[in-house]
Design an enzyme around this catalytic site. Sequence first.
Site, PDB file in Angstrom:
ATOM      1  CG  HIS A 213      24.335  12.266 -17.352  1.00  0.00           C
ATOM      2  ND1 HIS A 213      24.550  11.028 -16.804  1.00  0.00           N
ATOM      3  CD2 HIS A 213      23.031  12.295 -17.728  1.00  0.00           C
ATOM      4  CE1 HIS A 213      23.431  10.312 -16.867  1.00  0.00           C
ATOM      5  NE2 HIS A 213      22.502  11.064 -17.431  1.00  0.00           N
ATOM      6  CE  LYS A 244      22.083  10.036 -13.423  1.00  0.00           C
ATOM      7  NZ  LYS A 244      21.565   8.693 -13.134  1.00  0.00           N
TER       8      LYS A 244
END
Length: 402
Positions: A213, A244
């Site tokens: 992340h 991501k």
Amino acid sequence: MTSFTQTRSGLWHERRYRVFADLERIAGRFPRAIWHSPQGPREVVIWCSNDYLGMSQHPKVIGAMVEIATRMGTGAGGTRNISGTNHPLVELERELADLHGKEAALVFTSGYVSNQTGMATIAKLIPNCLILSDALNHNSMIEGIRHSGAEKKIWRHNDTGHLEELLEHAGSDRPKLIVFESLYYIDGDVAPIRRISALAERYDAMTYLDEVHAVGMYGAAGAGIAAREGVMQRINVIEGTLAKAFGCLGGYVAGSANLVDAPGFIFTTALPPAICAAATVAIRHLKSSQSERSRQQECAARVKSALTAAGLPIILSETHIVPVMVGDPEKCKRASDLLLSEHGIYLQPINYPTAPRGTERLRITATPYHDDVLIDQLAEALTDVWRRVALPLEGCVIGAAE
Ligand SMILES: Cc1ncc(COP(=O)(O)O)c(C=O)c1O
């Protein structure tokens, strides 16, 4: 009732049975999408995407994918040991090793698989390895630890005092692997990486850090939070995703050449060349471009201040993740439904088991493309929905764990 039906109705009762919105994202109009609602198609704004920087719609990234698919076809043609390694995959692994300043990187078909396989392999390479795992580590890491068959001990989330106790107790002769994340996606909090690295050195332990992340978004070249803190070289293995902030698909581990040699990739088809080429372009772009990172941080700051001013209960952290606490699965699902149907805002409810019971929430992800108009609309919509589902607007701001 059969046990299957009972389980299903139990999940439904707790609002855990997942219903996914049928969405069609619109390239070039991030964060907008078409929602195929029961009443027909309708435009909505997505506020919970993990395409954190909108890179999946970046013209250079799309261009690379289309060009390579046209030139080399769509599939990889097989596993690496059957069909060889496609050239864009070789280039991608070089790019990733360079990004993290490591000898080598190995790409898998997802971040999940890279944790599962990478961690199991690394732990198996070290005889009698003791794994010390943060209590909030992602399911893919837990699975990797389980597959390794190694003994594990859990340290309380981000509690370096507890980690030190466990390291001391393990003794100096026992090989140890500390496994943790840099940014925990549920609360948006950050690990004390510098302190953990210092402990690893003091107690002669190895470190495995999940930066899923954080890659693309933190550090001067997007290498993640360890890079930002200046400790990337002190971490033995860095794991990340291409799905991501890099806007594609796939995952990887980066480390020394002898560690990064997991056998898991041999038995599964390699990532297609077009995806590898697109990911390489996204990584290269974010190595030098700062504008996406700075605009994302500006957006996160504006979202936090708008929601705080509206009295909404957010968890404050230094990151781009802004959880709004609900604390009730029923209300969480209802709030999400109302946001979508009445305000055209898509925010998936996060209920158990993704978040612990009693901490159900809506998890907002700030991106470079949510402008002031969208932020004001979000604050107004949330305020309206909070009143309608009888949730308190008391301005309670919760600090994230360190
Ligand atoms: C901390 C963490 N690690 C790994 C993964 C898996 O990554 P991927 O989505 O690329 O499979 C996730 C997924 O969200 C995650 O949250």
